[in-house]
Design an enzyme around this catalytic site. Sequence first.
Site, PDB file in Angstrom:
ATOM      1  N   GLY A 288       4.247   8.815  12.421  1.00 33.31           N
ATOM      2  CA  GLY A 288       3.128   7.893  12.152  1.00 33.31           C
ATOM      3  C   GLY A 288       3.031   6.537  12.097  1.00 33.31           C
ATOM      4  O   GLY A 288       3.558   6.081  11.029  1.00 33.31           O
ATOM      5  N   LEU A 289       2.485   5.789  13.239  1.00 36.05           N
ATOM      6  CA  LEU A 289       2.659   4.200  12.978  1.00 36.05           C
ATOM      7  C   LEU A 289       1.552   3.551  13.037  1.00 36.05           C
ATOM      8  O   LEU A 289       0.574   3.555  13.640  1.00 36.05           O
ATOM      9  CB  LEU A 289       3.448   3.816  14.394  1.00 36.05           C
ATOM     10  CG  LEU A 289       4.995   4.168  14.773  1.00 36.05           C
ATOM     11  CD1 LEU A 289       5.273   3.944  16.065  1.00 36.05           C
ATOM     12  CD2 LEU A 289       5.880   3.336  13.759  1.00 36.05           C
ATOM     13  N   SER A 290       1.409   2.739  11.670  1.00 33.79           N
ATOM     14  CA  SER A 290       0.406   2.224  11.229  1.00 33.79           C
ATOM     15  C   SER A 290       0.200   0.794  11.984  1.00 33.79           C
ATOM     16  O   SER A 290      -0.549  -0.213  12.090  1.00 33.79           O
ATOM     17  CB  SER A 290       0.008   2.152   9.785  1.00 33.79           C
ATOM     18  OG  SER A 290       1.224   1.224   9.259  1.00 33.79           O
ATOM     19  N   GLY A 291       1.490   0.153  12.064  1.00 33.50           N
ATOM     20  CA  GLY A 291       1.629  -1.127  12.760  1.00 33.50           C
ATOM     21  C   GLY A 291       2.228  -1.906  11.460  1.00 33.50           C
ATOM     22  O   GLY A 291       2.511  -3.225  11.659  1.00 33.50           O
TER      23      GLY A 291
ATOM     24  N   VAL B 194       5.432  -2.567   8.300  1.00 33.25           N
ATOM     25  CA  VAL B 194       6.866  -2.864   8.495  1.00 33.25           C
ATOM     26  C   VAL B 194       7.392  -1.346   7.814  1.00 33.25           C
ATOM     27  O   VAL B 194       8.390  -0.924   8.361  1.00 33.25           O
ATOM     28  CB  VAL B 194       7.547  -3.817   7.469  1.00 33.25           C
ATOM     29  CG1 VAL B 194       6.941  -3.456   5.907  1.00 33.25           C
ATOM     30  CG2 VAL B 194       8.952  -3.783   7.454  1.00 33.25           C
TER      31      VAL B 194
ATOM     32  N   SER C  62       6.129   1.877   8.330  1.00 31.83           N
ATOM     33  CA  SER C  62       6.435   2.858   9.588  1.00 31.83           C
ATOM     34  C   SER C  62       7.292   2.373  10.549  1.00 31.83           C
ATOM     35  O   SER C  62       7.758   3.263  11.058  1.00 31.83           O
ATOM     36  CB  SER C  62       4.777   3.204   9.783  1.00 31.83           C
ATOM     37  OG  SER C  62       4.327   2.040  10.371  1.00 31.83           O
TER      38      SER C  62
ATOM     39  N   LEU D  15      -2.904   6.832  14.768  1.00 31.59           N
ATOM     40  CA  LEU D  15      -4.412   7.043  14.750  1.00 31.59           C
ATOM     41  C   LEU D  15      -5.575   5.972  14.772  1.00 31.59           C
ATOM     42  O   LEU D  15      -5.319   5.040  13.976  1.00 31.59           O
ATOM     43  CB  LEU D  15      -4.941   8.111  13.393  1.00 31.59           C
ATOM     44  CG  LEU D  15      -3.812   9.247  12.973  1.00 31.59           C
ATOM     45  CD1 LEU D  15      -4.200   9.829  11.962  1.00 31.59           C
ATOM     46  CD2 LEU D  15      -3.737  10.046  14.351  1.00 31.59           C
TER      47      LEU D  15
ATOM     48  N   CYS E 294      -7.701  11.280   2.647  1.00 28.24           N
ATOM     49  CA  CYS E 294      -7.302  10.971   4.034  1.00 28.24           C
ATOM     50  C   CYS E 294      -6.051  11.507   4.264  1.00 28.24           C
ATOM     51  O   CYS E 294      -5.767  11.884   5.651  1.00 28.24           O
ATOM     52  CB  CYS E 294      -7.487   9.219   3.935  1.00 28.24           C
ATOM     53  SG  CYS E 294      -7.267   8.744   5.803  1.00 28.24           S
TER      54      CYS E 294
ATOM     55  N   CYS F 267      -8.183   0.549   3.325  1.00 27.67           N
ATOM     56  CA  CYS F 267      -8.212  -0.005   4.764  1.00 27.67           C
ATOM     57  C   CYS F 267      -9.716  -0.296   5.006  1.00 27.67           C
ATOM     58  O   CYS F 267     -10.298  -1.197   5.655  1.00 27.67           O
ATOM     59  CB  CYS F 267      -7.643   1.092   5.539  1.00 27.67           C
ATOM     60  SG  CYS F 267      -8.704   2.832   5.459  1.00 27.67           S
TER      61      CYS F 267
END
Length: 390
Positions: A26-29, A31, A33, A52, A113, A214
């Site tokens: 799961g990559l959020s952008g 550091v 992840s 996502l 979430c 968020c």
Amino acid sequence: MACTPAGRAALERLRAWPGEHRVAVGLSGGVDSSLTAALLVEAGWQVEGLTLWLMSGKGACCAEGLVDAAGICEQLAIPHHVVDFREHFQAQIVNFLVEGYAAGVTPLPCSRCNREVKFGPMLQWAEQERGIGRIATGHYARVHHGDLSYNGRHQLLRGRDSHKDQSYFLYDLPQEALGRLVFPLGELTKADTRLEAERHGLRTAQKPESQDLCLADHHGSMKAFLDAYLAPRAGQIVLVDGTVVGEHDGIEHFTIGQRKGLGVAWREPLHVVKLDGAMNQVVVAPRAEAARAGAVVGAVNWVSIEPPVGGIEVEVQVRYRSSPERALLTPLPATDADRAAQRPHRVQLTFAEEQFSITPAQAAVFYDGEVLLGGGLIQADPAPATGPHQ
């Protein structure tokens, strides 16, 4: 730059991981992840990135995060998938938050979430679309899987970095999900993560962390988010006995325990002790009257242990940044609403010392040292009028 001791240990654990080494990260952008993906690639795993798309517009979860996640995947030479979850996120999180604040509670969106938007749907997507049975994320938490724990259950543990531990927000994950999770950063500190990210030359190595929810980041502030969904609704600020001491422009802008920003002049400092949605009132009282000896917690998810049949001593965390407090936990009978919601576990907490800022709809999470036993949502029901548990 040489591998740090913590990074070297993480790589050894990943290389020795039993079973198939295929995983969707799961990559959020951010550091955390980004390094998660880099460590897995370095350890020889077959890695695919999964981002996502939750909202449109600015913010770490949106345009900037998507660009950085795509850049990390390009740098690591791994596939990158972007899945449009905007409609699901709106229904499960945004609408849930707005309804809660309008009713006079302060919902906790992050654990919801994690269960309803992130881990469950991510696992389902990865398995159905890519034939991948595991998910990895950059959470600072640890899982001891069932074949390694003393009771056969997957156990959730705090992250080693006490300042970054995120287990509190993961209390509601079911056993099935926990068994398929990989948390490569669970044994690392944030400083370790930054150093390891620099060693890998990651574009996100020095990216600052978002300090807000968020949604607040997306709208500019939590107040701006709520104002976008809820019309101003003026009401009264009152003492517990009903004495009017001020006015407000919306109960959604207040939270239990709040002292500053009330706009009330009084002979002693006042704190918010209740948000009355039906009456549209903010109820305040001196701090001495704001403490509670106990709380009822519903929708409990038992994680590392089976549901207890009698009272047990636990450490309880009632907010993400609060210190664990000793309490006696006593199981309560399920209500009809509990059974209808298929969340039948309810408990009474009796604190060793009275607690301040016990907030309905926030999570109370139970620990035994570093092991997360379970957790649930604080109910609006008044606690019994009993003294502290000794």
